[in-house]
Every structure is written in structure tokens, then in C-alpha cells.
Enzyme design. Structure first.
Site, PDB file in Angstrom:
ATOM      1  CG  HIS A 112       6.305   3.217   1.741  1.00 58.83           C
ATOM      2  ND1 HIS A 112       6.296   2.201   2.660  1.00 58.83           N
ATOM      3  CD2 HIS A 112       5.753   2.714   0.625  1.00 58.83           C
ATOM      4  CE1 HIS A 112       5.784   1.116   2.102  1.00 58.83           C
ATOM      5  NE2 HIS A 112       5.442   1.409   0.863  1.00 58.83           N
ATOM      6  CD  GLU A 127       2.296   3.286   0.505  1.00 60.18           C
ATOM      7  OE1 GLU A 127       2.680   3.327  -0.677  1.00 60.18           O
ATOM      8  OE2 GLU A 127       2.076   2.209   1.085  1.00 60.18           O
ATOM      9  CG  HIS A 172       7.234   1.785  -4.052  1.00 59.08           C
ATOM     10  ND1 HIS A 172       6.030   2.435  -4.180  1.00 59.08           N
ATOM     11  CD2 HIS A 172       7.068   0.908  -3.007  1.00 59.08           C
ATOM     12  CE1 HIS A 172       5.181   1.983  -3.275  1.00 59.08           C
ATOM     13  NE2 HIS A 172       5.768   1.052  -2.555  1.00 59.08           N
TER      14      HIS A 172
END
Ligand code: BGC
Length: 336
Positions: free
Chosen positions: A169, A300, A100
Site C-alpha cells: 500500500h 495496489e 484491509h
């Protein structure tokens, strides 16, 4: 209507979007969705995303609750990739891999914003080599409401070839509480998923969902599949896989019979990382309630994670002079 509802002295600002159907609170830190509210079947307002009680807690914790993740969502093998014959090295922050966007990904960045024509327009300039990624990337994230839909649009340009794969998210729980997500019904228009390895890294191998616990082509309670003995599930302690869409709209539906609320996700992206909150650890969230593992579901929408390392034509490559664009909508309504 869009209004600034709070300015805190640490730079955090909270903006509310609202209409007859929805109330959405978003902060400038990570463009994070703090609250996403709609009425349930009894007319009671329910907040359908997990989150912390205090905005500052989003700075302290991992988990990426409600945030925009990037530059590149999900894992990149050993934090390495090669682009135009140059090897780039990213922070290793998840087992042997980079997750991420690194240690200070977009979720930990303050975005500038303006409110214009009923749109909340966030902007962030990610500097060349920030978290190891090449190119000055100019990212715009727009939040807007359209009846019972929250629409998030992303666009980005770069002054040097780079990679990008941004997503939201949010952890959804349509009960309005951090209950176990198993009772929710889930439908995903996906004939296949991407396999992961024991570090939850996407390998590039594709698995047909037929006769596997990843077959959500017909709506089914998540618990029917989630706890099955299956190697791909054991690697992630649950679901944490890219589902590759077979349709181009309304690809995912999540439903709670408790509140009657359903969430319908529509995107122009090819897949979604569906993650059953396997690593939430009981930390306290809104109203002091613990957020245990499996107490939310992240959907996501994004491109294939890690494919910069196995696909020479990876769609995550953004060339200088090109524009990255994507759009995902989140519709909340009571099922009738
Ligand atoms: C990933 C999980 C990871 C989580 C972190 C998800 O997008 O797929 O593997 O643990 O983010 O909150």
C-alpha cells in the site's frame, strides 16, 4: 546489500536494501516500506513514497502507508462471506464494510525476518480466526533488489480453506515531496475498471474505460481526469477503483516531469486498486510536511476485491494444500 540499520526498544527493526540504483528502508512492522530512494534527473536522491517521520506513528494512524495489507486487501461487503457453507464475520472498520484485513490487519503485525542470498525474507503466521478469517495462514513476503527494480514476492499456505488477497500500500509521489499528484502522468494498461458503490465497495459490475475519466491507456496527466464530474469518481472523492489489466507485464507507468523519475510496475496479478489518496487528511509526514488528499498515488496490485461475495470461483480462495503466490516489481528510473 542488505543490512539492519536500526533496532528500536519497542520491537521495531529497520532493514535497508541498497545497490547502485536504489535505497529501500523497510521495517518489520507490516513489512512497511519507509523510504524508497533513487536519483532524479539532476543526480539528487529523491524518496518517492509518502511516510511518517517516526516509525511509531505507523502504529497510531490508519492510511496503511507503505504497508502490506491483508489478509484480504480492500473491502468485503458488510464484513461477511460464506466459504464451504460456513458464514464468517469480520470486523467492520470502514462504513458498513470490512477493510484491509480488519482492525489489526497485516499492516499492524510484527513479522519475523531473515536475510539470505540478498533477499529480505519476512514471515508471519496468522492464526486461525485472526480478525475473523479461518485457517492458520503462513505468509512469506520477500523483498529484493535487481538493478533498478524492487521486487516483492508473496507466498502463503493454509491448514484450512480461507481467503487471501495481499498487496503493498505504498503512496507514490515521484516529486519526492507530498505535492498534489495531478501533475504526474499515468498510464495503465486497462480497458476496464470495476465499479464501486457509494461506500467504495466493489459491486462486481465492470465498466469499459472508453470515454470515461478512467481511460489511462495513453499516458496522461492525472489532473485531466481526476476532477471530472462523474458519479464513479464522486463516490470515492477521486480514483479508488480496480483497474483490470489487459497486459501481463509493465502494466502501469507513473512519471513526474519535475524530477524526471518514472515508476514502472509489472505484476503477475490481474489488476490493481489505484487510489489517489482521497482520504489523506493533511497529517504530518516526513520532514514535518503535511500529506494532504491527492498527495500520493497507491497502485495496489491484487485480485478482485469483494468477489468472494459475487464470484463462486473467486481467485481469493486459498484451499488447504494449495499455495498462494504472486510477484510485483517496482522499477524506478529517469526517463530519457
Ligand atoms: C482503499 C481506499 C481506502 C484506503 C485506506 C485503499 O486501498 O481503496 O478506499 O480508503 O486504502 O488508506
Amino acid at each position: 546489500m542488505i543490512e539492519v540499520i536500526e533496532k528500536r526498544n519497542n520491537g521495531i527493526e529497520i532493514i535497508r536494501l541498497s545497490n547502485n540504483c536504489l535505497v529501500v528502508d523497510v521495517m518489520n512492522l507490516g513489512c512497511t516500506i519507509l523510504k524508497f530512494k533513487t536519483k532524479d534527473k539532476d543526480g539528487i536522491m529523491q524518496d518517492v513514497v509518502l511516510g511518517y517521520e517516526h516509525p511509531e506513528e505507523y502504529l497510531q494512524y490508519d492510511g496503511y502507508l507503505g504497508a502490506i495489507v491483508g489478509r484480504v486487501a480492500n473491502r468485503i461487503k458488510c464484513g461477511k462471506f460464506v466459504l464451504n457453507d460456513v458464514e464468517y464475520n469480520l470486523p467492520i472498520n470502514n462504513g458498513p464494510n470490512s477493510l484491509h484485513g480488519g482492525n489489526q490487519g497485516f499492516d499492524k503485525r510484527y513479522f519475523n525476518y531473515e536475510i539470505h542470498n540478498e533477499q529480505l525474507i519476512f514471515h508471519y503466521l496468522s492464526k486461525d480466526m485472526e480478525e475473523g478469517y479461518p485457517g492458520n495462514v503462513s505468509l512469506t513476503v520477500i523483498y529484493e533488489l535487481e538493478d533498478d527494480k524492487l521486487i516483492i514476492s508473496y507466498s502463503a499456505t493454509t491448514d484450512k480453506d480461507t481467503i487471501i488477497n495481499v498487496s503493498n500500500h505504498s503512496y507514490f509521489n515521484l516529486d519526492g515531496l507530498p505535492t498534489n499528484i495531478g501533475e504526474h502522468e499515468l498510464r495503465i494498461d486497462a480497458d476496464s475498471i470495476a465499479k464501486i458503490d457509494a461506500d467504495v465497495l466493489v459491486t462486481g459490475e465492470i465498466l469499459n474505460v472508453e470515454n470515461t475519466p478512467f481511460d489511462f491507456r495513453e499516458s496522461i496527466q492525472i489532473k485531466e481526469h481526476l476532477y471530472k464530474e462523474y458519479e464513479q469518481l464522486s463516490y470515492a472523492l477521486g480514483i479508488d477503483h480496480p483497474f483490470i489489466f489487459t497486459s501481463t507485464e509493465n502494466q502501469v507507468t507513473l512519471y513526474s516531469s519535475k524530477t524526471g523519475i518514472e515508476l514502472i510496475i509489472s505484476t503477475d496479478l490481474p489488476q490493481a486498486q489505484v487510489y489517489s489518496a482521497n482520504y489523506l487528511d493533511g497529517r504530518l509526514g516526513k520532514n514535518g510536511l503535511p500529506m494532504a488528499e491527492k498527495s500520493g498515488l497507491c497502485i495496489e496490485t491484487q485480485m478482485m476485491p469483494n468477489d468472494i461475495n459475487f464470484n463462486p470461483n473467486s481467485k481469493t480462495i486459498l484451499r488447504k494444500g494449495e499455495r498462494y503466490e504472486s510477484k510485483t516489481s517496482y522499477q524506478l528510473r529517469v526517463r530519457t
